[in-house]
Design a protein around this motif. Structure first.
Motif, PDB file in Angstrom:
ATOM      1  N   GLN A  49       4.544  -9.794  -0.097  1.00 19.28           N
ATOM      2  CA  GLN A  49       4.705  -9.471   1.390  1.00 19.28           C
ATOM      3  C   GLN A  49       3.827  -9.569   2.089  1.00 19.28           C
ATOM      4  OE1 GLN A  49       5.448  -4.552   1.666  1.00 19.28           O
ATOM      5  NE2 GLN A  49       6.607  -4.829   2.990  1.00 19.28           N
ATOM      6  N   LYS A  50       2.411  -8.720   2.199  1.00 21.16           N
ATOM      7  CA  LYS A  50       1.511  -9.381   2.802  1.00 21.16           C
ATOM      8  C   LYS A  50       1.043 -10.866   3.376  1.00 21.16           C
ATOM      9  CE  LYS A  50      -1.163  -4.842   1.491  1.00 21.16           C
ATOM     10  NZ  LYS A  50      -2.063  -4.328   0.756  1.00 21.16           N
TER      11      LYS A  50
ATOM     12  N   ASN B  23      -6.440  -7.022   3.457  1.00 24.09           N
ATOM     13  CA  ASN B  23      -5.618  -6.911   2.959  1.00 24.09           C
ATOM     14  C   ASN B  23      -4.961  -6.735   1.474  1.00 24.09           C
ATOM     15  OD1 ASN B  23      -5.096  -4.678   5.249  1.00 24.09           O
ATOM     16  ND2 ASN B  23      -3.856  -6.127   6.550  1.00 24.09           N
TER      17      ASN B  23
ATOM     18  N   SER C  60      -3.955  -4.881  -2.834  1.00 23.53           N
ATOM     19  CA  SER C  60      -3.111  -4.985  -3.273  1.00 23.53           C
ATOM     20  C   SER C  60      -3.106  -4.487  -4.280  1.00 23.53           C
ATOM     21  CB  SER C  60      -1.999  -6.211  -2.542  1.00 23.53           C
ATOM     22  OG  SER C  60      -2.250  -7.303  -1.441  1.00 23.53           O
ATOM     23  N   GLN C  61      -2.032  -3.679  -5.121  1.00 22.19           N
ATOM     24  CA  GLN C  61      -1.744  -3.306  -6.208  1.00 22.19           C
ATOM     25  C   GLN C  61      -1.099  -3.623  -6.909  1.00 22.19           C
ATOM     26  OE1 GLN C  61      -3.924  -0.436  -7.136  1.00 22.19           O
ATOM     27  NE2 GLN C  61      -5.187  -1.149  -4.709  1.00 22.19           N
TER      28      GLN C  61
ATOM     29  N   GLU D 151       4.490  -7.280  -6.235  1.00 21.78           N
ATOM     30  CA  GLU D 151       5.072  -6.918  -4.558  1.00 21.78           C
ATOM     31  C   GLU D 151       4.057  -7.300  -3.620  1.00 21.78           C
ATOM     32  OE1 GLU D 151       5.428  -5.992  -7.553  1.00 21.78           O
ATOM     33  OE2 GLU D 151       6.985  -7.401  -8.496  1.00 21.78           O
ATOM     34  N   GLU D 152       3.316  -6.247  -3.098  1.00 23.89           N
ATOM     35  CA  GLU D 152       2.420  -5.678  -2.120  1.00 23.89           C
ATOM     36  C   GLU D 152       1.597  -7.064  -1.870  1.00 23.89           C
ATOM     37  OE1 GLU D 152      -0.921  -2.459  -1.040  1.00 23.89           O
ATOM     38  OE2 GLU D 152       0.761  -2.536  -2.857  1.00 23.89           O
TER      39      GLU D 152
END
Length: 153
Positions: A147-148, A135, A139-140, A143-144
């Protein structure tokens, strides 16, 4: 300071295009240097330490590296992370004669010697979770990614 705080204070580059570990080091160093997190000497310290103590880690699904150098090169503690478009070759941490194709780099910029071991242990726990690692690689943006990691801890 928690691991997530070091990550938030650092740099996260997703889908980075680099042809060598030195290029990854240079890109991450430059970003940390511009933010005032590390000294100019940080890059040279990384390269020298990597020659003596390789940081590539062979895992089941995705290989990673955790390069770092001495605290004297660090101003503000942080972790710079790069997910790589294409794997980059590192030498294996437990066998320097073995090459490892690395897909993600966790570069530690820590200004206290004892914090290296503590943070390394926490990152090792994170990377043992194959689903989380997968995951994170998807991530792009920063922030993503953050969060993960926060959800994975």
């Amino acid at each position: 300071m928690k691991t997530i705080d070091f990550i938030k204070n650092g740099i996260i580059l997703t889908n980075l295009k680099a042809s060598s570990k030195e290029e990854v080091f240079q890109i991450l160093h430059d970003k940390l240097y511009k933010r005032g997190n590390v000294k100019e000497s940080f890059y040279k310290g990384l390269v020298e330490r990597e020659k003596k103590f390789p940081t590539g880690i062979l895992l089941k699904s995705y290989n990673i590296a955790i390069p770092h150098t001495d605290p004297e090169h660090v101003i503000n503690p942080s972790i710079a992370i790069a997910t790589l478009q294409e794997p980059v070759v590192f030498q294996c941490m437990d066998d320097e004669n073995k090459s490892v194709d690395v897909k993600m780099v966790f570069m530690l910029a820590l200004n206290e010697a004892h914090s290296h071991i503590e943070i390394l242990q926490k990152i090792i726990l994170l990377i043992q979770n194959d689903l989380l690692l997968e995951n994170l690689l998807k991530s792009q943006n920063k922030e993503e990614f953050v969060q993960k990691i926060a959800q994975g801890q």
